[in-house]
Design a protein around this motif. Structure first.
Motif, PDB file in Angstrom:
ATOM      1  N   TYR A 291      43.829  21.002 -28.799  1.00 45.68           N
ATOM      2  CA  TYR A 291      43.003  20.584 -27.661  1.00 45.68           C
ATOM      3  C   TYR A 291      42.712  19.091 -27.677  1.00 45.68           C
ATOM      4  O   TYR A 291      41.862  18.617 -26.934  1.00 45.68           O
TER       5      TYR A 291
ATOM      6  N   HIS B 225      33.761  13.511 -20.563  1.00 48.56           N
ATOM      7  CA  HIS B 225      35.137  13.068 -20.364  1.00 48.56           C
ATOM      8  C   HIS B 225      35.880  13.964 -19.384  1.00 48.56           C
ATOM      9  O   HIS B 225      35.415  15.042 -19.023  1.00 48.56           O
TER      10      HIS B 225
ATOM     11  N   MET C   5      40.838  10.921 -24.988  1.00 40.74           N
ATOM     12  CA  MET C   5      39.545  11.591 -25.157  1.00 40.74           C
ATOM     13  C   MET C   5      38.619  10.732 -26.016  1.00 40.74           C
ATOM     14  O   MET C   5      39.089  10.013 -26.884  1.00 40.74           O
TER      15      MET C   5
ATOM     16  N   LEU D  65      30.620  25.661 -20.900  1.00 40.32           N
ATOM     17  CA  LEU D  65      30.130  24.455 -21.572  1.00 40.32           C
ATOM     18  C   LEU D  65      28.996  24.830 -22.521  1.00 40.32           C
ATOM     19  O   LEU D  65      28.903  24.330 -23.637  1.00 40.32           O
TER      20      LEU D  65
ATOM     21  N   SER E  56      35.239  22.828 -24.548  1.00 40.20           N
ATOM     22  CA  SER E  56      35.484  21.467 -24.067  1.00 40.20           C
ATOM     23  C   SER E  56      36.231  21.552 -22.739  1.00 40.20           C
ATOM     24  O   SER E  56      36.768  22.613 -22.387  1.00 40.20           O
TER      25      SER E  56
ATOM     26  N   ARG F 140      33.519  17.056 -18.149  1.00 42.00           N
ATOM     27  CA  ARG F 140      32.145  17.261 -18.589  1.00 42.00           C
ATOM     28  C   ARG F 140      31.368  16.065 -18.070  1.00 42.00           C
ATOM     29  O   ARG F 140      31.763  14.917 -18.310  1.00 42.00           O
TER      30      ARG F 140
ATOM     31  N   GLN G 286      39.699  22.948 -23.229  1.00 42.06           N
ATOM     32  CA  GLN G 286      39.693  24.405 -23.457  1.00 42.06           C
ATOM     33  C   GLN G 286      39.426  25.174 -22.164  1.00 42.06           C
ATOM     34  O   GLN G 286      39.975  26.241 -21.934  1.00 42.06           O
TER      35      GLN G 286
ATOM     36  N   PRO H 277      34.043  14.384 -28.961  1.00 36.47           N
ATOM     37  CA  PRO H 277      34.427  15.167 -27.783  1.00 36.47           C
ATOM     38  C   PRO H 277      33.249  15.814 -27.051  1.00 36.47           C
ATOM     39  O   PRO H 277      33.436  16.378 -25.972  1.00 36.47           O
ATOM     40  N   SER H 278      32.044  15.695 -27.627  1.00 37.50           N
ATOM     41  CA  SER H 278      30.889  16.252 -26.905  1.00 37.50           C
ATOM     42  C   SER H 278      30.419  15.288 -25.809  1.00 37.50           C
ATOM     43  O   SER H 278      29.564  15.602 -25.002  1.00 37.50           O
TER      44      SER H 278
ATOM     45  N   HIS I 296      23.717  21.150 -19.083  1.00 32.81           N
ATOM     46  CA  HIS I 296      25.161  20.932 -18.998  1.00 32.81           C
ATOM     47  C   HIS I 296      25.544  20.645 -17.562  1.00 32.81           C
ATOM     48  O   HIS I 296      24.942  21.183 -16.630  1.00 32.81           O
TER      49      HIS I 296
END
Ligand SMILES: [Zn+2]
Length: 297
Positions: free
Chosen positions: A5, A18, A10, A215, A220, A35, A223, A14-15, A181
């Protein structure tokens, strides 16, 4: 083993907000996910939005960013505008070609607004999209809002105005007035698609849970796309960080003032205290002294 992934571009963490793009179904589908949690939080802080406005503006920015993914040149911009009869009255969002956006609602706060009700806040009206991609004239179009739920309105615009069949899901999950989120998913059919691709995507979309559910479960954007497409041949194309960014400055504000007539400027210069200007997108404040205004004349 390499992370399946991981997508080039990115953020290291990754949290963070993006955007991710992939191609699937033998090239007949393009899938994008984003996100946008921090973006919506920033807008909420800057504009002091009540829950319904936060959710509506959040969905609007997320959808605007998703449909801005095809801009190529550094100077390309996309402006999306909703004008509506609900208490929010309207929203404007500008995206650049690097997944930055800035936005404001006409009304930031709705009286007695404790729970996010997007459709009631937006009401009926129009959605306009203006794409300025360095051609002689910007192009775009305008449609009536379908539901005021924003996702359906963008989908309708893309079909009616740009002939692109699209599935779009947008979500802003709020908890006790705070943004927990925010994100979105967009799947578009590419030229040459047939009945097979249409019915495949319809089946996938049927009963697919809310984006913010995934989320919240820790998925992500990459995903999320994989889960929706269910296509083992899918290929990620690119990823990019995305954020709320207003490029305003005193110079740009001055350039705006300079479009006023000589008479108006003389009037403004007559005020010994000078004038205060404010950027609608970020509430940035810029003061001009009478001398500075006179210099513009
Ligand atoms: Zn600004």
């Amino acid at each position: 083993m390499a992370d399946p992934y991981f997508v080039e571009g990115m953020p290291t963490d990754p949290s963070k907000d993006h955007f991710v793009k992939a191609k699937a179904l033998g090239g007949f589908a393009k899938a994008c996910a984003i996100r946008s949690t921090e973006i919506v939080r920033t807008a909420q802080q800057l504009h002091g939005t009540s829950p319904s406005v936060t959710a509506a503006l959040g969905r609007f920015m997320t959808g605007s960013l998703l449909i801005s993914e095809n801009m190529k040149n550094d100077t390309d911009t996309q402006t999306t505008i909703i004008k509506s009869d609900g208490p929010i009255r309207g929203m404007t969002c500008v995206c650049d070609s690097s997944f930055h956006c800035r936005a404001y609602p006409v009304n930031s706060s709705i009286e007695g607004d404790t729970e996010p009700h997007v459709k009631a806040a937006v009401g009926m009206g129009t959605l306009s999209v203006i794409r300025d991609i360095g051609m002689r004239e910007p192009y775009g179009g305008q449609v009536e809002l379908k539901t005021g739920g924003i996702g359906e309105d963008f989908t309708y615009y893309l079909m009616a105005s740009e002939q692109t069949p699209t599935i779009m899901a947008l979500g802003v999950l709020m908890e006790e007035g705070k943004v927990k989120h925010a994100g979105g998913l967009m799947v578009q059919l590419m030229p040459g698609y047939g009945e097979e691709e249409i019915s495949y995507l319809e089946k996938r979309a049927n009963g697919f849970p809310d984006v913010t559910y995934f989320l919240d479960e820790g998925f992500s954007p990459a995903q999320l796309i994989d889960l929706f497409m269910g296509d083992p041949e899918m290929e990620y194309i690119e990823a990019s960080e995305t954020s709320f960014l207003c490029p305003c400055s005193k110079d740009k504000m001055a350039a705006g003032l300079m479009t006023l007539s000589r008479k108006d400027l003389e009037e403004l210069a007559g005020d010994s205290k000078g004038i205060d200007t404010e950027c609608r997108f970020c509430n940035g404040k810029y003061h001009f002294t009478p001398e500075e205004i006179r210099a513009m004349l």
